[in-house]
Every structure is written in C-alpha cells, then in structure tokens.
Design a protein around this motif. Sequence first.
Motif, mmCIF file in Angstrom:
data_model
loop_
_atom_site.group_PDB
_atom_site.id
_atom_site.type_symbol
_atom_site.label_atom_id
_atom_site.label_comp_id
_atom_site.label_asym_id
_atom_site.label_seq_id
_atom_site.Cartn_x
_atom_site.Cartn_y
_atom_site.Cartn_z
ATOM 1 N N GLN A 57 0.820 -1.215 0.000
ATOM 2 C CA GLN A 57 0.000 0.000 0.000
ATOM 3 C C GLN A 57 0.852 1.262 0.000
ATOM 4 O OE1 GLN A 57 -2.648 0.272 3.376
ATOM 5 N NE2 GLN A 57 -3.364 2.322 2.847
ATOM 6 N N HIS A 60 4.997 3.722 -3.511
ATOM 7 C CA HIS A 60 4.369 4.749 -4.338
ATOM 8 C C HIS A 60 3.762 4.148 -5.600
ATOM 9 C CE1 HIS A 60 3.720 8.527 -6.484
ATOM 10 N NE2 HIS A 60 3.957 9.158 -5.348
ATOM 11 N N GLU A 61 2.580 4.619 -5.937
ATOM 12 C CA GLU A 61 1.851 4.063 -7.081
ATOM 13 C C GLU A 61 2.581 4.283 -8.393
ATOM 14 O OE1 GLU A 61 -1.055 7.996 -7.557
ATOM 15 O OE2 GLU A 61 -1.902 6.048 -7.028
ATOM 16 N N GLU A 62 3.476 5.284 -8.450
ATOM 17 C CA GLU A 62 4.207 5.562 -9.687
ATOM 18 C C GLU A 62 5.576 4.891 -9.734
ATOM 19 O OE1 GLU A 62 4.352 9.750 -10.322
ATOM 20 O OE2 GLU A 62 2.165 9.980 -10.419
ATOM 21 N N SER A 63 5.868 4.040 -8.773
ATOM 22 C CA SER A 63 7.153 3.341 -8.781
ATOM 23 C C SER A 63 7.255 2.460 -10.025
ATOM 24 C CB SER A 63 7.299 2.478 -7.529
ATOM 25 O OG SER A 63 7.488 3.270 -6.387
ATOM 26 N N GLU A 64 8.330 2.658 -10.768
ATOM 27 C CA GLU A 64 8.537 1.873 -11.977
ATOM 28 C C GLU A 64 9.488 0.699 -11.759
ATOM 29 O OE1 GLU A 64 9.823 4.536 -15.005
ATOM 30 O OE2 GLU A 64 7.886 5.587 -15.144
ATOM 31 N N SER A 83 0.364 -5.591 -6.445
ATOM 32 C CA SER A 83 -0.280 -4.291 -6.257
ATOM 33 C C SER A 83 0.307 -3.213 -7.166
ATOM 34 C CB SER A 83 -0.178 -3.853 -4.788
ATOM 35 O OG SER A 83 1.173 -3.729 -4.386
ATOM 36 N N HIS A 84 1.420 -3.539 -7.828
ATOM 37 C CA HIS A 84 2.052 -2.600 -8.768
ATOM 38 C C HIS A 84 2.402 -3.376 -10.044
ATOM 39 C CE1 HIS A 84 2.511 -0.725 -4.840
ATOM 40 N NE2 HIS A 84 2.665 0.422 -5.451
ATOM 41 N N SER A 132 11.763 2.009 -5.519
ATOM 42 C CA SER A 132 11.348 1.501 -4.209
ATOM 43 C C SER A 132 12.185 0.285 -3.836
ATOM 44 C CB SER A 132 9.862 1.115 -4.207
ATOM 45 O OG SER A 132 9.040 2.237 -4.453
ATOM 46 N N HIS A 261 -2.653 4.577 5.194
ATOM 47 C CA HIS A 261 -3.139 5.875 4.696
ATOM 48 C C HIS A 261 -2.318 7.020 5.290
ATOM 49 C CE1 HIS A 261 -5.981 8.792 3.141
ATOM 50 N NE2 HIS A 261 -6.110 9.307 4.348
ATOM 51 N N CYS A 264 1.257 7.047 3.741
ATOM 52 C CA CYS A 264 1.248 7.573 2.373
ATOM 53 C C CYS A 264 1.156 9.103 2.370
ATOM 54 C CB CYS A 264 0.075 6.977 1.584
ATOM 55 S SG CYS A 264 0.287 5.257 1.115
#
Length: 302
Positions: A57, A60-64, A83-84, A132, A261, A264
């Motif tokens: 969770q 980071h959602e933009e972790s490549e 999750s990614h 990450s 939450h 983040c």
Amino acid sequence: TEAQAEAIRAFLDSETGAEGNTELLAAAIADYDNLNRWRRTKRADQAEENLYALIGQIVHEESESVLDFACDTGALLSAVANSHPKAAVVGMEPTRQGAFIAEARFARRPHSTIEHADILETDALAGRTFDSVVSIPPMGRPVDSGNDRLRRLPFGAVRGTADAAWPQLAVEACSPDGEAFLVLPHNLVGTERADKVRRALIQQGLIAAIVTLPPNAHPASKTLSDLWVLSARRADTAEILFVDYSAADPSAQGVYADLGHVLCNWLDVPDPSALPDDDFRYAAVTPLIILDATVTLDPLYW
C-alpha cells in the motif's frame, strides 16, 4: 529441513514448465514458505498477508522499479508486484533454494528478475538504483569480521550481525527520489552498536518514519519488529514520524489500513497537523531533538 527443501525443489523443477499446474505450484511454494515460519496457523498466515499488504500500500503508485535485496522465496516481492503490476521487480537471494522458489513464483510475470546473489558479500547492485526498495531481511544474520564491504558502508561499519547494514544498503539502492520500506529487529532502534548509523541517517534526512509493529507481525519471529520508512526526497530538517502499533492484533482484517493511509500522506507531505487527532500512537519529532548524546529511534520512547 534441507531434505524437504530439496524435495520441493525437485518437484518444482519437474512441474513448473507444465501446463495446468498453477495450483500445485502455489501449494508447493506455500509448503516451502512454511519451513521458515516459527508457527503455522491461519492467524500467522493472515498476519503475514496483512504486513505484505501494508508495504504494498505504501510503495508509491508511480514506482517503476522495485528491489527486494533479501527476497527469500519472493513472498513479499510477489505481493508488492501484484499491487504494482506495471513495475519492474528485482529480487536478490543468497540461498539456492530460496532463489529457485522465487524464480518459480515469478516465472510467468513479465519484467521480473530473480538473482542468486548475496548483497552483503558482493556489490550486487552494480550501480543500479530503484524507485522503491522493500525487504524483510533475516534478523541477526552473522557477518564475517573480515568482510571489507560491510566495514566500508556509507554511514558506519557493521560488525557482529547484518542488521545495521540493511538501511545503509537500501539508501545505496534508492534512486534520487526513491523510498525504502524495511522490517527490521526492534533492538536496532536503540542498540549502541548502531548509534553512528542512526545518527548519520537522521543527519542526511533519510528517515521518514519508524513504526513499531506488534508481536507476531514478523513472518519469522514472535518478537517486536519495526518498519523503517526511508526517503531520499526529504529535507534534512523534516520531522520524523514515530508510530507505536505494538498493541494491534497483526492478524485482524484490515489492521494496517489506517496506518497505511497515514504513511502515504506523510511521505507526500510530512505535516504533523494532518496526523489523526487524539491518537497517541503517532508522534512527529524534529531531528534536532533526536540528535542527543544517544540517538533513540524507538517509537515506544517518543
């Protein structure tokens, strides 16, 4: 045992290439994972899933790109990868059996690499960095006193056990805007042996948060452990968030949802006024207060 591990490895070697064996493969991997658990119950399974979900969770959602430099059988890395799904993932594991199981886990996932490598012994990164870093490395792993690599780490030499090496290696592995999420033994937040390392990490503004997890949260230990959240994109004067989650039930459904939450939001904007009202589990502390004669990063203290 070694014999059981070899038997599972032989099974996987013969079955992973066959069609229609997804369920058999998952069962074999689960059996192998159980060899390393100190207990084998449904509550333990749920506690492990909850911890993996929390780390997934807060990545980071933009972790490549994601690295686990002590991935064991790849359980945590697999949860984060799920999750990614667009992220390229790399796992490093020094044991032959663990690396093989991790390879089997990721055999059908694109942009996934498992390396049979020991980051404590060799420069397995070879200049690579990642958005990450996630890991639950082995607690108290003994290190050779003649290991020159661990004597030359950027924030302080490591002797005895590898515990103080992991956050330093995570910083090395992070990209300029990277973040790291490590589950480490609780004594690392206060042991005198690691004081120099803690001090240097704070002075460089690399510690974003320390969370004390409840007993039994760690997949391989019933003792307290801590989630270290490191970030390379913080101001060195930014406050550090301490969270005492030691009284939580690690196997309760959604136990870490609110914590995830908060973490983040803290990584995006470290604003103490945005922390939950009247929740004494959370404390934001300025680095100058922490940098005392002895550096203590124990959330139970703060």
